[in-house]
Scaffold this motif. Sequence first.
Motif, PDB file in Angstrom:
ATOM      1  N   ASP A 178      18.114  21.527 -35.513  1.00  0.00           N
ATOM      2  CA  ASP A 178      17.944  22.692 -36.378  1.00  0.00           C
ATOM      3  C   ASP A 178      16.752  22.424 -37.289  1.00  0.00           C
ATOM      4  OD1 ASP A 178      17.965  24.724 -38.209  1.00  0.00           O
ATOM      5  OD2 ASP A 178      20.096  24.580 -38.688  1.00  0.00           O
ATOM      6  N   LYS A 218       6.005  24.080 -39.178  1.00  0.00           N
ATOM      7  CA  LYS A 218       6.840  24.115 -40.370  1.00  0.00           C
ATOM      8  C   LYS A 218       7.080  22.716 -40.922  1.00  0.00           C
ATOM      9  CE  LYS A 218      11.202  26.091 -42.028  1.00  0.00           C
ATOM     10  NZ  LYS A 218      12.405  26.879 -41.651  1.00  0.00           N
ATOM     11  N   LYS A 265       7.958  24.870 -34.679  1.00  0.00           N
ATOM     12  CA  LYS A 265       8.761  23.829 -35.328  1.00  0.00           C
ATOM     13  C   LYS A 265       7.854  22.770 -35.949  1.00  0.00           C
ATOM     14  CE  LYS A 265      11.400  22.557 -31.914  1.00  0.00           C
ATOM     15  NZ  LYS A 265      12.470  21.834 -31.186  1.00  0.00           N
ATOM     16  N   ASP A 296      15.404  23.900 -39.637  1.00  0.00           N
ATOM     17  CA  ASP A 296      15.573  24.233 -41.047  1.00  0.00           C
ATOM     18  C   ASP A 296      16.165  23.080 -41.849  1.00  0.00           C
ATOM     19  OD1 ASP A 296      14.559  26.784 -40.639  1.00  0.00           O
ATOM     20  OD2 ASP A 296      16.541  27.657 -40.251  1.00  0.00           O
TER      21      ASP A 296
END
Length: 292
Positions: A222, A257, A254, A224
Amino acid sequence: MSISIPDIVRVRTQHPEAIAEAAARRVRRPLMGDSGRLLIIAADHPARGALAVGDQKLAMANRVDLLERLTLALSRPGVDGVLATADILEDLLLLGALENRVVIGSMNRGGLAGATFELDDRFTGHRAQDIQRLNFDAGKLLLRIDYEDEGSLATMLSTARAIDEMAELRLPVFVEPFISRRIEGRVTNDLSAEAVTKSIAIASGLAGTSAYTWLKVPVTADPDEMAQVMETSTLPAVLLGGEVNGDQEGAYEKWRKALQLPTVQGLVVGRSLLYPADGDVEQAVDTAVGLF
């Protein structure tokens, strides 16, 4: 670049000292260049017998093809260097492809893919003294920890001593830690936030000093959760590209970020840039450069 195997073999046969000579005269650069970021192309997979890319089981077995892909990737603006084993780096030295590039020697390749002893990952690659002797810039080692496999303890001990040896020579070492386990006999890395957090904590505390230790970490399952995971250590880190499983655009997002996090200093990517699904190495590399 046109690569001739006979030419490389001729040099290796008749003038093996040419490798050391090329290493001695290679133009070096600081680990961190003007951009303040690192993009490293990884190609140390073959020495573990990991030759597959997707469903092509022997994709990385053709050395001329691999060298052509590497020299193309290294020629692109924004690419800082390469991570590989001695045989590949020495081919690239002879080809003159390592000038003004960061060169990272791969240190432990003994944990052969699929072997019963895979987690007892012996240091069969570069030693700290080899990296210094060849005027390379850093080393990289893999630390997979399976709580049910005693081989992991031997790897941990060897890893700690290797970090000590690199630090004595003031050479950076990139430690790639995972919490792993066997699923149906195959070693699988746990990419959950908890497992990656734990692996970072363990790796950060190894050896007598962490002054020259960098981390090489995967993006969590994940993405985040990466911000919290990377709060585990103040050591500088680079992201591990890993397999993209056909979703190149998703992987790029991904990485983009995670590259914004304060301890993340760059990206190390191998097969997904060297063997992109559409076959366009140049475009794949340029897109990765654009993530910074």
